[in-house]
Design an enzyme around this catalytic site. Structure first.
Site, PDB file in Angstrom:
ATOM      1  N   CYS A 151      41.524  34.650  38.543  1.00 41.24           N
ATOM      2  CA  CYS A 151      41.119  35.761  39.394  1.00 41.24           C
ATOM      3  C   CYS A 151      42.348  36.300  40.122  1.00 41.24           C
ATOM      4  O   CYS A 151      43.269  35.552  40.432  1.00 41.24           O
ATOM      5  CB  CYS A 151      40.046  35.322  40.379  1.00 41.24           C
ATOM      6  SG  CYS A 151      40.541  34.018  41.512  1.00 41.24           S
ATOM      7  N   GLY A 166      51.639  38.256  47.970  1.00 39.93           N
ATOM      8  CA  GLY A 166      51.445  37.935  46.556  1.00 39.93           C
ATOM      9  C   GLY A 166      51.528  36.450  46.275  1.00 39.93           C
ATOM     10  O   GLY A 166      51.750  35.638  47.176  1.00 39.93           O
ATOM     11  N   LYS A 203      44.237  45.940  46.799  1.00 34.75           N
ATOM     12  CA  LYS A 203      45.315  45.482  47.681  1.00 34.75           C
ATOM     13  C   LYS A 203      45.559  46.561  48.738  1.00 34.75           C
ATOM     14  O   LYS A 203      45.875  47.693  48.390  1.00 34.75           O
ATOM     15  CB  LYS A 203      46.577  45.193  46.869  1.00 34.75           C
ATOM     16  CG  LYS A 203      46.361  44.020  45.924  1.00 34.75           C
ATOM     17  CD  LYS A 203      47.620  43.518  45.272  1.00 34.75           C
ATOM     18  CE  LYS A 203      47.265  42.265  44.458  1.00 34.75           C
ATOM     19  NZ  LYS A 203      48.416  41.643  43.828  1.00 34.75           N
ATOM     20  N   CYS A 256      36.614  29.030  49.872  1.00 36.79           N
ATOM     21  CA  CYS A 256      36.050  30.118  49.064  1.00 36.79           C
ATOM     22  C   CYS A 256      34.577  30.346  49.369  1.00 36.79           C
ATOM     23  O   CYS A 256      34.008  31.352  48.948  1.00 36.79           O
ATOM     24  CB  CYS A 256      36.221  29.810  47.587  1.00 36.79           C
ATOM     25  SG  CYS A 256      37.927  29.512  47.145  1.00 36.79           S
TER      26      CYS A 256
END
Lengths: 148, 379
Positions: free
Chosen positions: B199, B115, B16, B80
């Protein structure tokens, strides 16, 4: 097809707003009915009602009332969701006898659920918008819940 | 079609990085790949940048930071599969003869969403009704458990295996090992998934430099060849579908195997799209690594672990390395190329000569998934 207003049950205070009002109608007894689509050209069914038929590309898709019973294909209790959704909630895929599969909120005790169970259409509050107005939609319940 | 080689690889540790811009995530990966390949910047014919949620002109933002501009830059979104779709575009540009050298970069900054789960498209009917990605995979898991007798405890072993591998990978976002008990006791997300079945969200970037045979030989980099490149999309139905079978991936795998002239038994190492634990098991079956319903036995036997016959996700996969959407497909390519070159250190698959990458995803109503992209690499 006449379009009767449908109102949601289970609202706490403010009158709920339907998430997808075009997908529901009330029958003569005020019970909810699902509105899907049927292709006037090839007969393919859709839910929600398609603008164009995904089987034959015809744009002549008419509103079609769908049966309110189905069988639970799978389900999960969702504990984490974007703001506004009333967690935990149960989502499931319900198979109608006409071949359509619907994703819907399942309003029943999770422990009463199992794959293969018969389900029946209802409406219910599932979320709230940013102003706090309850949001309702079509849901499915178990035989046990509808007799309770 | 011409031969396509991988001339250079670059990746940043997935983590992050809320303080960094997308460009600052991307350029170190591109720089590493360019330096490794020894390609002169003016020889780059095109740049393909995969990003799902990175915003407009992501590739230009990355490349201008390095002062390398003027060539064709195309930004590619395919959920993705954005990074792997960029890889496919790069492969085609070389294979077709349009360019001799191209740069493929995948970059994503999910911390920009503060988040929580990845935002989905609200035009979608099921998203509007409350569907979230963990719930879709969770319903696949519930049905798979119902049909094949898999238990939640057995499913948790997928997460244990992923984190065993990820603990060995310095570029993995999560390097902590977990036990079955820890997986089972973690915060519930969508039954049967706890947090460890899912994930993580995070940031990342990865890059590969592709070259034609002649260009690669000139660079002394004609070692790892890209022998199959495939993109497929899901089939639409509003009716019944067997949610325990990954139809889209199975179809893509068949196409990719055919293109490379290989079969599942030939694959030495695979990086597959384990966004959630059940996905890894379903993809063992879709790729033909085992029979239908036998995925847990395959896992349990150790076949898919480091040291097994077909190690799957030696990097830790999406579960452990992380899944910054657009970066994933390119990170998988970097991983497999370095595996084939024997450069993977503690998580090396010994003697790997043929490797496969697979990125699929995108939750929209009526489809198995939106996109699926599969590549096969050969040393």
């Amino acid at each position: 097809m006449k379009s009767n207003a449908i109102s949601a049950t289970g609202a706490a205070s403010a009158s709920p707003r339907m998430i997808a009002p075009q997908a529901l109608e009330a029958d003569e007894n005020g019970r909810p009915q699902l509105v899907g689509g049927k292709c006037a050209s090839c007969g393919a069914l859709s839910f929600p009602k398609a603008e164009v038929c995904s089987d034959c590309m015809s744009d002549a898709v008419r509103p079609q009332l769908l049966q309110g019973e189905g069988v639970l294909y799978s389900y999960t209790t969702v504990h984490q969701a974007p703001r506004g959704w009333r967690v935990p909630f149960v989502l499931g895929y319900v198979d109608l006898a006409n071949g359509l599969r619907l994703l819907a909120h399942i309003q029943a005790r999770p422990e009463a659920l199992r794959i293969g169970l018969s389900m029946r259409l209802a409406t219910g509050v599932v979320a709230a918008d940013e102003a706090g107005t309850p949001l309702a939609t079509y849901v499915f319940t178990t035989p046990e819940e509808r007799h309770a | 079609m011409r031969e396509v080689y991988v001339a250079g690889t670059g990746i940043i540790p997935f983590a992050k990085y809320p303080e960094k811009t997308l460009a600052d995530l991307g350029w170190p990966a591109v720089r590493e790949a360019l330096l490794e390949s020894r390609v002169q910047p003016k020889k780059i014919g095109a740049v393909y940048c995969g990003t799902a949620l990175g915003g407009m002109l992501a590739g230009q933002r990355v490349m201008k930071t390095l002062g390398i501009m003027g060539m064709s830059i195309v930004n590619i979104e395919n959920a993705c599969s954005s990074g792997s779709s960029a890889l496919a575009a790069g492969w085609l540009a070389i294979a077709s003869g349009q360019h001799d050298i191209v740069v493929v970069v995948g970059v994503e900054k999910l911390t920009r969403f503060n988040g929580g789960m990845v935002p989905l498209e609200h035009e979608d009917w099921e998203v509007n009704q409350g569907v979230v990605m963990p719930a879709v995979y969770a319903m696949r898991a519930q049905r798979y458990m119902h049909e094949w007798g898999l238990t939640a405890r057995q499913l948790a072993e997928v997460s244990v295996k992923a984190h065993e591998h990820g603990a060995l990978n310095p570029n993995a976002q999560i390097r902590k090992r977990v036990t079955v008990e820890e997986v089972m006791a973690a915060r519930p997300v969508s039954d049967p998934f706890t947090l460890w079945h899912c994930c993580p969200t995070g940031d990342g970037a990865a890059c590969v430099v592709l070259a034609s045979g002649a260009a690669a030989r000139e660079l002394g980099a004609a070692t790892v060849q890209l022998v199959a490149s495939d993109i497929t999309s899901g089939l639409y139905t509003n009716g019944y579908r067997d949610m325990t079978w990954a139809e889209l991936t199975a179809r893509g795998a068949h196409e990719a195997y055919e293109m490379a002239g290989v079969g599942p038994q030939d694959i030495d190492v695979a990086e597959i799209h384990d966004a959630f634990t059940i996905a890894e098991l379903m993809y063992y079956e879709a790729f033909g690594f085992c029979e239908r319903g036998a995925a847990y036995s395959f896992l349990r036997s150790g076949a898919s672990s480091l040291g097994g016959s077909t190690p799957v996700n030696p990097s830790g996969g999406l579960l452990s390395r992380g899944h910054p959407l657009g970066a994933t497909g390119v990170a998988q390519a970097v991983e497999v190329v370095r595996q084939l070159q024997g450069r993977s250190g503690a998580h090396q698959v010994e003697g790997a000569r043929l490797g496969l990458t697979h990125a699929t995803g995108g939750g929209i109503s009526g489809l198995d998934h939106g996109a699926c992209s599969i590549h096969i690499f050969k040393r």
